[in-house]
Design a protein around this motif. Sequence first.
Motif, PDB file in Angstrom:
ATOM      1  N   GLU A   1      48.106   3.696  23.287  1.00  0.00           N
ATOM      2  CA  GLU A   1      48.024   5.151  23.407  1.00  0.00           C
ATOM      3  C   GLU A   1      48.212   5.812  22.038  1.00  0.00           C
ATOM      4  O   GLU A   1      47.480   6.731  21.680  1.00  0.00           O
ATOM      5  N   ASP A   2      49.194   5.328  21.260  1.00  0.00           N
ATOM      6  CA  ASP A   2      49.415   5.888  19.926  1.00  0.00           C
ATOM      7  C   ASP A   2      48.204   5.657  19.018  1.00  0.00           C
ATOM      8  O   ASP A   2      47.826   6.529  18.237  1.00  0.00           O
TER       9      ASP A   2
ATOM     10  N   CYS B   1      52.451  -0.133  17.134  1.00  0.00           N
ATOM     11  CA  CYS B   1      52.225   1.098  17.879  1.00  0.00           C
ATOM     12  C   CYS B   1      51.603   0.724  19.215  1.00  0.00           C
ATOM     13  O   CYS B   1      51.066  -0.373  19.377  1.00  0.00           O
ATOM     14  N   SER B   2      51.667   1.621  20.154  1.00  0.00           N
ATOM     15  CA  SER B   2      51.079   1.375  21.467  1.00  0.00           C
ATOM     16  C   SER B   2      49.574   1.653  21.404  1.00  0.00           C
ATOM     17  O   SER B   2      49.085   2.288  20.463  1.00  0.00           O
TER      18      SER B   2
ATOM     19  N   ARG C   1      45.867   8.477  17.251  1.00  0.00           N
ATOM     20  CA  ARG C   1      45.534   8.471  15.815  1.00  0.00           C
ATOM     21  C   ARG C   1      44.014   8.594  15.639  1.00  0.00           C
ATOM     22  O   ARG C   1      43.529   9.350  14.801  1.00  0.00           O
TER      23      ARG C   1
END
Length: 161
Positions: free
Chosen positions: A126-127, A123-124, A131
Motif C-alpha cells: 500500500e505504501d 514498506c508495505s 508513492r
Amino acid sequence: MLKRWNAHVDSESAALKAFDLITTARVSGSAAEAQSMGLLGEDDRITMNRDRLLADAKVRALALAVDYQPQPTGGIPLAGAGAKREMLKQLEAFAAAGKATPHDLVVGAALADILTGDEAGECSEEDLYIRELGAFNTLLRTADTLSRIEHMLNTGKPLRN
C-alpha cells in the motif's frame, strides 16, 4: 515486480533490475521470455492457444476460489540512497548517449524515488502504491507530461520531449 525479485536477490539488485526494465521499456516477446525476465512467477500459468485463454483463466479462477485465503502482503525491501544514486547515474549516461530527453530524466528520477524509498528499509504494498500514485499525480501536472499525453492521443506515437 519489485516484491517478486526481492525474494531472489538483495533489495538493491531488485530495484536496479526493475529500474532498468522500465527505463529501457523492455518487453517480452513471449511467455517464456517473460519468465526468463522475471515478469512471470513460477506459479503463473501460460496458455499457448489464444482461443483457450478465457476458458483456462476461468478454470484457474474457480480453482483458486475454493478455500481462498488472501496472501499475507509482508514488507517490500527498499534499497535506499545508494541504489538511487546508481539509477541517477544510469539516467545521466542515457542522456549523454542521446537516449534520454530532459523529460525522460524527470520521469526516471521519479521512478528512482519510488523504487528506492527515502532510505533503506521496508514498506508495505500500500505504501509503495501511494508513492507511485504521488509521483504519477505530480508528473501529470507538468506541461511536458501533458504534451506527451496529447501527442499520443492525437498521433498514436510517443513524443520525445
